[in-house]
Motif scaffolding. Structure first.
Motif, mmCIF file in Angstrom:
data_model
loop_
_atom_site.group_PDB
_atom_site.id
_atom_site.type_symbol
_atom_site.label_atom_id
_atom_site.label_comp_id
_atom_site.label_asym_id
_atom_site.label_seq_id
_atom_site.Cartn_x
_atom_site.Cartn_y
_atom_site.Cartn_z
ATOM 1 N N UNK A 52 0.914 -16.024 1.367
ATOM 2 C CA UNK A 52 -0.086 -14.950 1.293
ATOM 3 C C UNK A 52 0.599 -13.585 1.202
ATOM 4 N N UNK A 53 1.653 -13.397 1.985
ATOM 5 C CA UNK A 53 2.383 -12.129 1.942
ATOM 6 C C UNK A 53 3.052 -11.922 0.591
ATOM 7 N N UNK A 54 3.602 -12.974 0.027
ATOM 8 C CA UNK A 54 4.243 -12.882 -1.281
ATOM 9 C C UNK A 54 3.212 -12.541 -2.361
ATOM 10 N N UNK A 55 2.043 -13.153 -2.287
ATOM 11 C CA UNK A 55 0.980 -12.848 -3.249
ATOM 12 C C UNK A 55 0.548 -11.391 -3.137
ATOM 13 N N UNK A 56 0.399 -10.902 -1.910
ATOM 14 C CA UNK A 56 -0.008 -9.511 -1.691
ATOM 15 C C UNK A 56 1.072 -8.553 -2.213
ATOM 16 N N UNK A 57 2.340 -8.871 -1.939
ATOM 17 C CA UNK A 57 3.439 -8.032 -2.404
ATOM 18 C C UNK A 57 3.450 -7.969 -3.924
ATOM 19 N N UNK A 58 3.300 -9.126 -4.563
ATOM 20 C CA UNK A 58 3.311 -9.169 -6.018
ATOM 21 C C UNK A 58 2.156 -8.360 -6.603
ATOM 22 N N UNK A 59 0.986 -8.485 -6.017
ATOM 23 C CA UNK A 59 -0.169 -7.717 -6.490
ATOM 24 C C UNK A 59 0.098 -6.221 -6.352
ATOM 25 N N UNK A 60 0.684 -5.819 -5.231
ATOM 26 C CA UNK A 60 1.001 -4.404 -5.030
ATOM 27 C C UNK A 60 2.046 -3.909 -6.023
ATOM 28 N N UNK A 61 3.058 -4.715 -6.291
ATOM 29 C CA UNK A 61 4.083 -4.337 -7.259
ATOM 30 C C UNK A 61 3.485 -4.177 -8.655
ATOM 31 N N UNK A 62 2.599 -5.080 -9.024
ATOM 32 C CA UNK A 62 1.958 -4.990 -10.335
ATOM 33 C C UNK A 62 1.080 -3.737 -10.417
#
Length: 68
Positions: free
Chosen positions: A26-36
């Protein structure tokens, strides 16, 4: 290891591991969304400023030229 399995601690550790793996995903998904989102905002700002750059340069030149 056999004693851990007998006491039930092994099953608890497996459950804890599964919970932590879910949290990491979940944290990785959130990080990726924020980076995008950051990349999208940066590119939008670059594209928006392209059309105005000559106007900004002209205004800045006029402003700084009149300071002398």
């Amino acid at each position: 290891m056999a004693q851990i399995k007998k006491s039930g601690d092994y099953q608890q550790l497996l459950q804890d591991q599964a919970v932590l793996e879910t949290e990491i995903e979940a944290m990785a998904d959130e990080w990726l969304a924020n980076e995008m989102l950051i990349q999208w905002i940066d590119q939008t700002l670059v594209n928006a400023s392209k059309g105005r750059q000559p106007q900004i340069l002209a205004s800045a030149t006029t402003f700084f030229w009149n300071l002398d």
